[in-house]
Design an enzyme around this catalytic site. Structure first.
Site, PDB file in Angstrom:
ATOM      1  N   ILE A  74     -52.736 -30.984   7.598  1.00 45.83           N
ATOM      2  CA  ILE A  74     -53.700 -30.564   6.504  1.00 45.83           C
ATOM      3  C   ILE A  74     -53.156 -29.294   5.959  1.00 45.83           C
ATOM      4  O   ILE A  74     -52.373 -28.407   6.769  1.00 45.83           O
ATOM      5  CB  ILE A  74     -55.071 -30.209   7.278  1.00 45.83           C
ATOM      6  CG1 ILE A  74     -56.154 -29.815   6.003  1.00 45.83           C
ATOM      7  CG2 ILE A  74     -55.120 -29.332   8.209  1.00 45.83           C
ATOM      8  CD1 ILE A  74     -57.531 -29.755   6.604  1.00 45.83           C
ATOM      9  N   ALA A  75     -53.153 -29.250   4.643  1.00 44.37           N
ATOM     10  CA  ALA A  75     -52.620 -28.073   4.152  1.00 44.37           C
ATOM     11  C   ALA A  75     -53.072 -27.929   2.548  1.00 44.37           C
ATOM     12  O   ALA A  75     -53.534 -28.937   2.025  1.00 44.37           O
ATOM     13  CB  ALA A  75     -51.018 -28.187   3.935  1.00 44.37           C
ATOM     14  N   GLU A 108     -53.681 -30.745  16.510  1.00 42.79           N
ATOM     15  CA  GLU A 108     -53.053 -29.677  17.124  1.00 42.79           C
ATOM     16  C   GLU A 108     -52.704 -28.601  16.307  1.00 42.79           C
ATOM     17  O   GLU A 108     -52.669 -28.839  15.065  1.00 42.79           O
ATOM     18  CB  GLU A 108     -51.604 -30.031  17.872  1.00 42.79           C
ATOM     19  CG  GLU A 108     -51.863 -30.888  18.965  1.00 42.79           C
ATOM     20  CD  GLU A 108     -51.798 -32.390  18.361  1.00 42.79           C
ATOM     21  OE1 GLU A 108     -52.288 -33.368  19.351  1.00 42.79           O
ATOM     22  OE2 GLU A 108     -51.835 -33.051  17.331  1.00 42.79           O
ATOM     23  N   ASN A 113     -50.781 -19.560  15.083  1.00 45.08           N
ATOM     24  CA  ASN A 113     -51.563 -19.712  13.765  1.00 45.08           C
ATOM     25  C   ASN A 113     -52.834 -19.435  13.954  1.00 45.08           C
ATOM     26  O   ASN A 113     -53.916 -20.165  13.881  1.00 45.08           O
ATOM     27  CB  ASN A 113     -51.263 -20.956  13.383  1.00 45.08           C
ATOM     28  CG  ASN A 113     -51.852 -21.233  11.784  1.00 45.08           C
ATOM     29  OD1 ASN A 113     -52.489 -20.345  11.149  1.00 45.08           O
ATOM     30  ND2 ASN A 113     -51.329 -22.202  11.190  1.00 45.08           N
ATOM     31  N   TYR A 120     -60.868 -23.655  11.949  1.00 45.36           N
ATOM     32  CA  TYR A 120     -61.182 -24.814  12.861  1.00 45.36           C
ATOM     33  C   TYR A 120     -62.251 -24.591  13.818  1.00 45.36           C
ATOM     34  O   TYR A 120     -63.399 -25.432  13.877  1.00 45.36           O
ATOM     35  CB  TYR A 120     -60.024 -25.289  13.835  1.00 45.36           C
ATOM     36  CG  TYR A 120     -58.908 -25.776  12.994  1.00 45.36           C
ATOM     37  CD1 TYR A 120     -58.690 -26.328  11.824  1.00 45.36           C
ATOM     38  CD2 TYR A 120     -57.578 -25.640  13.601  1.00 45.36           C
ATOM     39  CE1 TYR A 120     -57.779 -26.328  11.147  1.00 45.36           C
ATOM     40  CE2 TYR A 120     -56.307 -25.970  12.912  1.00 45.36           C
ATOM     41  CZ  TYR A 120     -56.359 -26.348  11.563  1.00 45.36           C
ATOM     42  OH  TYR A 120     -55.339 -26.700  10.845  1.00 45.36           O
TER      43      TYR A 120
END
Length: 150
Positions: A74-75, A108, A113, A120
């Protein structure tokens, strides 16, 4: 997220823009070939993109296998971060996973980070363990996070 942004299923013609976001976002980006494979060959993979004014500015990949779903990547393009786009993608992915009858969704994230981990946690993910030396570029550990969907 602003209503001018659209989340939709990723198409073949989106791969180049998604790949550019990969390059800008990760020290060990997926190759274009891997993205094409995921999109066209992996029957378990579902890929979403966020589009703004005809441009792909974010994406999320997930695998749904039986009752387990996993976010593979995801970005959001750096120019569009801090606009709640990543959060919208996560929430959309959670909903899609539920619709596909998954009971849990995992991912993960690098232990370093903390920004991603905070996001999350905000949408309901919990820490579930460590995968030692998970990342191939620097052998960093990954924190496994998951959310129950039932």
């Amino acid at each position: 997220m602003d209503s001018r942004f659209t989340i939709r299923k990723m198409q073949r013609e989106d791969v180049e823009e998604v790949y550019q976001i990969e390059l800008l976002s990760f020290s060990a980006p997926w190759s274009k070939e891997s993205l094409f494979y995921e999109l066209e060959q992996n029957l378990f993979a579902k890929y979403l993109v966020v589009e703004f004014e005809g441009k792909v500015i974010g994406y999320c990949g997930l695998w749904v296998i039986m009752d387990d779903a996993q976010i593979t990547n995801i970005a959001v393009h750096p120019d569009y971060r801090k606009m709640k786009i990543g959060e919208a993608l996560l929430r959309f992915s959670i909903q899609l996973s539920k619709e596909m009858n998954a009971k849990r969704l995992s991912l993960e994230v690098r232990v370093s980070n903390h920004i991603a981990q905070s996001l999350y946690k905000k949408v309901g993910f919990l820490s579930g363990g460590i995968r030692k030396r998970y990342y191939t570029d620097n052998q960093e550990d990954a924190l496994v996070m998951w959310v129950n969907l039932v």
